[in-house]
Design a protein around this motif. Sequence first.
Motif, short mmCIF file in Angstrom:
data_model
loop_
_atom_site.label_atom_id
_atom_site.label_comp_id
_atom_site.label_asym_id
_atom_site.label_seq_id
_atom_site.Cartn_x
_atom_site.Cartn_y
_atom_site.Cartn_z
N GLU A 281 35.47 -42.43 24.39
CA GLU A 281 34.67 -41.61 25.29
C GLU A 281 33.41 -42.36 25.74
N GLY A 282 32.83 -43.13 24.80
CA GLY A 282 31.66 -43.92 25.16
C GLY A 282 31.99 -45.01 26.17
N ALA A 283 33.15 -45.65 26.01
CA ALA A 283 33.57 -46.68 26.96
C ALA A 283 33.78 -46.08 28.35
N ALA A 284 34.34 -44.89 28.38
CA ALA A 284 34.53 -44.21 29.67
C ALA A 284 33.19 -43.88 30.31
N LEU A 285 32.26 -43.44 29.49
CA LEU A 285 30.93 -43.10 30.00
C LEU A 285 30.23 -44.34 30.57
N MET A 286 30.35 -45.45 29.88
CA MET A 286 29.68 -46.68 30.33
C MET A 286 30.25 -47.22 31.63
N THR A 287 31.52 -46.95 31.87
CA THR A 287 32.19 -47.50 33.06
C THR A 287 32.41 -46.48 34.16
N ASP A 288 31.94 -45.26 33.94
CA ASP A 288 32.12 -44.18 34.92
C ASP A 288 33.60 -43.96 35.24
N THR A 289 34.42 -44.02 34.18
CA THR A 289 35.85 -43.74 34.30
C THR A 289 36.17 -42.50 33.48
N THR A 290 37.40 -42.06 33.59
CA THR A 290 37.88 -40.98 32.72
C THR A 290 38.87 -41.57 31.73
N VAL A 291 39.03 -40.91 30.59
CA VAL A 291 39.95 -41.39 29.57
C VAL A 291 40.87 -40.26 29.13
N GLU A 292 42.15 -40.60 28.97
CA GLU A 292 43.15 -39.67 28.43
C GLU A 292 43.74 -40.30 27.18
N ALA A 293 43.77 -39.54 26.08
CA ALA A 293 44.32 -40.02 24.81
C ALA A 293 45.64 -39.31 24.54
N LYS A 294 46.68 -40.08 24.24
CA LYS A 294 48.00 -39.52 23.95
C LYS A 294 48.51 -40.08 22.64
N MET A 295 48.68 -39.20 21.63
CA MET A 295 49.23 -39.64 20.36
C MET A 295 50.71 -39.97 20.53
N VAL A 296 51.12 -41.10 19.97
CA VAL A 296 52.51 -41.55 20.07
C VAL A 296 53.27 -41.25 18.78
N SER A 297 52.65 -41.56 17.64
CA SER A 297 53.31 -41.35 16.36
C SER A 297 52.26 -41.27 15.27
#
Length: 475
Positions: A281-297
């Motif tokens: 979330e911090g990386a997204a904030l620093m780059t003005d992007t959005t982030v989606e997290a998807k658990m795989v296993s």
Amino acid sequence: MTQTAPLNTDRIWQLCDDSREAYVALANRVFDTPETAYGEYASAAAHRDQLAAAGARITEGIAGIPTAMMGEWGAKGPVIAVLGEYDALPALGQAPGVAAPQPTGGAGHGCGHNLLGSAAMQAAHAIALWLAETGTPGRVRYYGCPAEEGGAAKTFMVRAGAFDDVDAAISWHPADYTGVFEAVSLANTRIDFTFTGQAAHAAASPELGRSGLDAVELMNVGVNYLREHMPDDARVHYAYLDAGGEAPNVVQAKATVRQLVRTARLAELGPLVARVRRIAEGAALMTDTTVEAKMVSAVSDLLENTVLDRLMDGHIQRLGAPDFDAEDGAFAEAIRDTLTPEHVADTFRRAGRPIDRALPLADFVVPLGTAPRISSGSTDVGDVSWAVPTVQAWVATCAIGTPFHSWQLTAQGKSPAAHKGMVQAAKIMACVGRDLFADAGLLAAAKAEHAGRIAQEPYRCPLPPEVLPPLRPRP
């Protein structure tokens, strides 16, 4: 404990020896058609064919997974499961019997799962024949489990109730020495983080771009700083799934990184994953992007069962190490020439033995409790061990020092030494299963210990209900 049936160890060994040819052929067939997680259609077909030839009652599509199956023999009485695997690893295809890198392209059995599943079914079949010969009530099951390498199929199978009526489970893993596979493993989860921003011309108008690739790199920097501040036995690894493209003159709008987070105990996994998520979330904030997290296993750590460990250790001590010959040793020497002294030393360190650099194959067994308890890898057998009392063996199938997930292990996957270790593993597992059917008190003690451990720390499946197996289409 009172035995309810005569125990003739020589007979159960003979039943394994009698079927040696069929199960060596199965192991070789799987080796020759390597497939990665959830794509093991040819391997599953080979296992299904052998189950049918062995007269098992077959159930396919367990937990909605096309390549997961169960074969059952016997009637009434307790239910003992023997766990098999047959998945391969990407990019580890290697010519067998060659002590030099000779890639064949595609996947390869760099963890010996062609041997693992074949020996497990061989053991289950031998137990089934013993049950029929002696008239002992009970059902033995072979579970064909795909996608151990990162796919957590057994976790999905446990969640679906595939082991709800099982009394105990047995398995093994190919290795470079022989002994009980003690309950030391890491719980883990794999999560894909996808960062989305805005594409732009990297020279003409970079200020209009918002880079998903920058976000991925910043996330990895953040995780690197986290490593100093997490438990010593925790691990975080990563792989770029999508770096955004090949054109450096484009601000990459979208990129995906897979983070693999491991901890010694499942209870510790959630807090560490939460910290990794906050870094994203911090990386997204620093780059003005959005982030989606998807658990795989996700998989749990292994739950110990000392009753079963001692039972298996007794049979390992009686059987001893595989009976390797001079030709086996010569090939192992050639493999070992491709390894470093540190690889060889690591085996003896894990086995708790003095280093013997002149020994190419492990002609020794490691008694229970004498090796240091070092957590390193992960396995979805962990979730089975929380569902039912579970025991596993290490059995030597390769040269001392051979690392898992390497071309060297793949190269040894069809060797006579590998087949000798495979049959030895089948005998060990068959003896353990036979004893559990023959001695009601022994099985009761294993179940009581398991129940006591679960009462102290109940099992919680690490997979949320919305996470489904990442199935692959049939080719």
